[in-house]
Design a protein around this motif. Structure first.
Motif, PDB file in Angstrom:
ATOM      1  N   MET A 211      32.497  21.980  36.789  1.00  0.00           N
ATOM      2  CA  MET A 211      33.048  22.672  37.982  1.00  0.00           C
ATOM      3  C   MET A 211      33.103  24.006  37.460  1.00  0.00           C
ATOM      4  SD  MET A 211      36.416  22.033  40.417  1.00  0.00           S
ATOM      5  CE  MET A 211      37.416  23.232  39.674  1.00  0.00           C
ATOM      6  N   ARG A 212      32.297  25.038  37.993  1.00  0.00           N
ATOM      7  CA  ARG A 212      32.122  26.329  37.704  1.00  0.00           C
ATOM      8  C   ARG A 212      32.900  27.220  38.925  1.00  0.00           C
ATOM      9  NH1 ARG A 212      26.274  27.600  35.385  1.00  0.00           N
ATOM     10  NH2 ARG A 212      26.290  25.798  34.194  1.00  0.00           N
ATOM     11  N   GLU A 213      33.515  28.297  38.553  1.00  0.00           N
ATOM     12  CA  GLU A 213      34.169  29.202  39.308  1.00  0.00           C
ATOM     13  C   GLU A 213      33.833  30.738  39.082  1.00  0.00           C
ATOM     14  OE1 GLU A 213      37.982  27.414  38.239  1.00  0.00           O
ATOM     15  OE2 GLU A 213      38.549  27.479  40.159  1.00  0.00           O
ATOM     16  N   PRO A 214      32.615  31.046  39.673  1.00  0.00           N
ATOM     17  CA  PRO A 214      32.301  32.408  39.154  1.00  0.00           C
ATOM     18  C   PRO A 214      32.932  33.404  39.881  1.00  0.00           C
ATOM     19  CG  PRO A 214      30.856  31.369  40.658  1.00  0.00           C
ATOM     20  CD  PRO A 214      31.656  30.269  40.422  1.00  0.00           C
ATOM     21  N   LEU A 215      33.517  34.416  39.077  1.00  0.00           N
ATOM     22  CA  LEU A 215      34.571  35.377  39.308  1.00  0.00           C
ATOM     23  C   LEU A 215      33.652  36.318  40.012  1.00  0.00           C
ATOM     24  CD1 LEU A 215      37.027  35.811  36.821  1.00  0.00           C
ATOM     25  CD2 LEU A 215      37.017  34.250  38.893  1.00  0.00           C
ATOM     26  N   HIS A 216      34.290  37.220  41.194  1.00  0.00           N
ATOM     27  CA  HIS A 216      33.816  38.400  41.867  1.00  0.00           C
ATOM     28  C   HIS A 216      34.107  39.509  40.742  1.00  0.00           C
ATOM     29  CE1 HIS A 216      32.974  41.576  44.450  1.00  0.00           C
ATOM     30  NE2 HIS A 216      32.542  40.838  45.527  1.00  0.00           N
ATOM     31  N   PRO A 217      33.186  40.333  40.368  1.00  0.00           N
ATOM     32  CA  PRO A 217      33.914  41.391  39.430  1.00  0.00           C
ATOM     33  C   PRO A 217      34.579  42.355  39.744  1.00  0.00           C
ATOM     34  CG  PRO A 217      31.518  41.905  40.323  1.00  0.00           C
ATOM     35  CD  PRO A 217      31.817  40.461  40.811  1.00  0.00           C
ATOM     36  N   THR A 219      37.414  41.809  42.618  1.00  0.00           N
ATOM     37  CA  THR A 219      38.374  41.280  43.004  1.00  0.00           C
ATOM     38  C   THR A 219      39.042  40.269  41.830  1.00  0.00           C
ATOM     39  OG1 THR A 219      37.476  39.243  44.040  1.00  0.00           O
ATOM     40  CG2 THR A 219      37.518  41.018  45.508  1.00  0.00           C
ATOM     41  N   GLN A 220      38.245  39.959  40.871  1.00  0.00           N
ATOM     42  CA  GLN A 220      38.444  38.919  39.800  1.00  0.00           C
ATOM     43  C   GLN A 220      39.093  37.674  40.442  1.00  0.00           C
ATOM     44  OE1 GLN A 220      38.378  39.266  36.194  1.00  0.00           O
ATOM     45  NE2 GLN A 220      36.647  40.886  37.165  1.00  0.00           N
ATOM     46  N   LYS A 221      38.414  37.342  41.568  1.00  0.00           N
ATOM     47  CA  LYS A 221      38.908  36.108  42.240  1.00  0.00           C
ATOM     48  C   LYS A 221      37.537  35.273  42.445  1.00  0.00           C
ATOM     49  CE  LYS A 221      43.065  36.718  44.253  1.00  0.00           C
ATOM     50  NZ  LYS A 221      43.859  37.330  43.482  1.00  0.00           N
ATOM     51  N   PRO A 222      37.414  33.788  42.225  1.00  0.00           N
ATOM     52  CA  PRO A 222      36.310  32.942  42.419  1.00  0.00           C
ATOM     53  C   PRO A 222      35.554  33.631  43.724  1.00  0.00           C
ATOM     54  CG  PRO A 222      38.287  31.695  42.092  1.00  0.00           C
ATOM     55  CD  PRO A 222      38.779  33.113  42.494  1.00  0.00           C
ATOM     56  N   ALA A 223      34.102  33.974  43.510  1.00  0.00           N
ATOM     57  CA  ALA A 223      33.261  34.326  44.503  1.00  0.00           C
ATOM     58  C   ALA A 223      32.994  32.704  45.297  1.00  0.00           C
ATOM     59  CB  ALA A 223      32.167  34.880  44.179  1.00  0.00           C
ATOM     60  N   SER A 224      33.097  31.759  44.530  1.00  0.00           N
ATOM     61  CA  SER A 224      32.677  30.365  44.983  1.00  0.00           C
ATOM     62  C   SER A 224      33.069  29.379  43.880  1.00  0.00           C
ATOM     63  CB  SER A 224      31.095  30.384  45.002  1.00  0.00           C
ATOM     64  OG  SER A 224      30.630  30.175  43.531  1.00  0.00           O
ATOM     65  N   VAL A 225      32.750  28.103  44.398  1.00  0.00           N
ATOM     66  CA  VAL A 225      33.028  27.012  43.239  1.00  0.00           C
ATOM     67  C   VAL A 225      31.667  26.217  43.315  1.00  0.00           C
ATOM     68  CG1 VAL A 225      34.124  25.516  44.940  1.00  0.00           C
ATOM     69  CG2 VAL A 225      34.217  25.055  42.554  1.00  0.00           C
ATOM     70  N   VAL A 226      31.252  26.161  42.044  1.00  0.00           N
ATOM     71  CA  VAL A 226      29.886  25.108  41.833  1.00  0.00           C
ATOM     72  C   VAL A 226      30.268  23.900  41.305  1.00  0.00           C
ATOM     73  CG1 VAL A 226      27.541  25.158  40.728  1.00  0.00           C
ATOM     74  CG2 VAL A 226      28.742  27.321  41.597  1.00  0.00           C
ATOM     75  N   PHE A 227      29.763  22.898  41.928  1.00  0.00           N
ATOM     76  CA  PHE A 227      30.039  21.355  41.367  1.00  0.00           C
ATOM     77  C   PHE A 227      28.783  21.010  40.841  1.00  0.00           C
ATOM     78  CE2 PHE A 227      33.104  21.728  45.057  1.00  0.00           C
ATOM     79  CZ  PHE A 227      34.450  21.466  44.214  1.00  0.00           C
TER      80      PHE A 227
END
Ligand SMILES: C[S@@+](CC[C@H](N)C(=O)[O-])C[C@H]1O[C@@H](n2cnc3c(N)ncnc32)[C@H](O)[C@@H]1O
Length: 239
Positions: A211-217, A219-227
């Motif tokens: 489960m990946r949580e790529p960060l928005h550069p 906001t430093q919040k997850p831009a999405s979740v990838v399963f």
């Protein structure tokens, strides 16, 4: 007038989603092709490409492929892609741009067994907004995968998409806020908590690999979740 309370079961929500994408095919293609969505440009396009490419699939099924950008990106990396989408206008655009084989097909059709193919990866990029239809689609995906095939889903991160509403799975009012005024008739969408997403995979016989949580550069919040999931042979054998 529809009650806006979260969690309400919007009758026909799955159908409204199809109607909305049919109406918004043209502006959606423009937004994607002009890379107007910052989070896609900065984070999530690369995230889904990387999640697929690292698995080295030869053949990929792109569910809800839209105008076909992901198919083209994967084709450039030597991967054979079959894209399906319910909106004929989007499939026309995808075919015109090339990069794969494209079919007009709904998730309902796929769930009913309309696709007789076997691929190394089934991918779904920001294209799962429904409830019952998504549940049925997930049940079908294992039969579309070759041995050791993977199911890769990128979606809105529930903690970020939740906003100020309660963190509870259920139908939510749609909105095109942030998009230009040519977008019309937003459809309701089915919000899933992380727990609900993992349950969806498990009920369909999948085991989560990542489960990946790529960060928005910014906001430093997850831009999405990838399963990333594979069929859990042990679970299927137990049934
Ligand atoms: C946000 S767009 C994403 C398109 C593409 N995956 C991308 O990354 O640009 C959602 C897509 O899901 C498709 N879609 C929604 N509900 C569907 C259904 N029931 N059957 C097939 N496609 C559906 C829409 O037509 C639309 O192209």
């Amino acid at each position: 007038m529809r009650d806006k309370n979260p969690g309400q079961a919007f009758a026909g929500g799955d159908q409204e989603i199809i109607e909305s994408w049919t109406l918004n095919a043209e502006p959606w293609s423009t937004v994607v092709r002009q890379q107007q969505i910052e989070s896609r440009r900065l984070v999530t396009d690369r995230a889904i490409i990387e999640a697929v490419v690292v698995r080295s699939p030869m053949a990929v099924l792109d569910l809800g492929c839209g105008e076909g950008w992901l198919a083209r990106a994967l084709a450039q990396r030597g991967i054979s892609v079959h894209g399906v989408d319910v909106v004929p206008g989007l499939i026309e655009q995808a075919r015109a741009a090339g990069g794969g084989q494209f079919s007009v097909m709904s998730y309902e059709d796929v769930a009913a067994g309309a696709l007789g193919i076997s691929v190394d990866a089934v991918v779904c990029n920001f294209a799962l907004f429904g409830d019952a239809v998504v549940e049925r689609l997930f049940q079908r995906v294992p039969s579309l995968l070759s041995r050791k095939g993977v199911f890769i889903v990128q979606t809105l991160h529930p903690l970020v998409a939740c906003g100020d509403l309660p963190y509870r799975t259920g139908w939510r009012e749609g909105s095109w806020s942030g998009f230009d005024p040519s977008f019309v008739q937003p459809a309701p969408w089915y919000f899933r908590t992380l727990e609900a997403w993992t349950g969806l995979f498990a009920r369909a016989g999948f085991r989560l690999l990542e489960m990946r949580e790529p960060l928005h550069p910014a906001t430093q919040k997850p831009a999405s979740v990838v399963f990333v999931a594979e069929v859990d042979e042990a679970a299927i054998a137990r049934d």
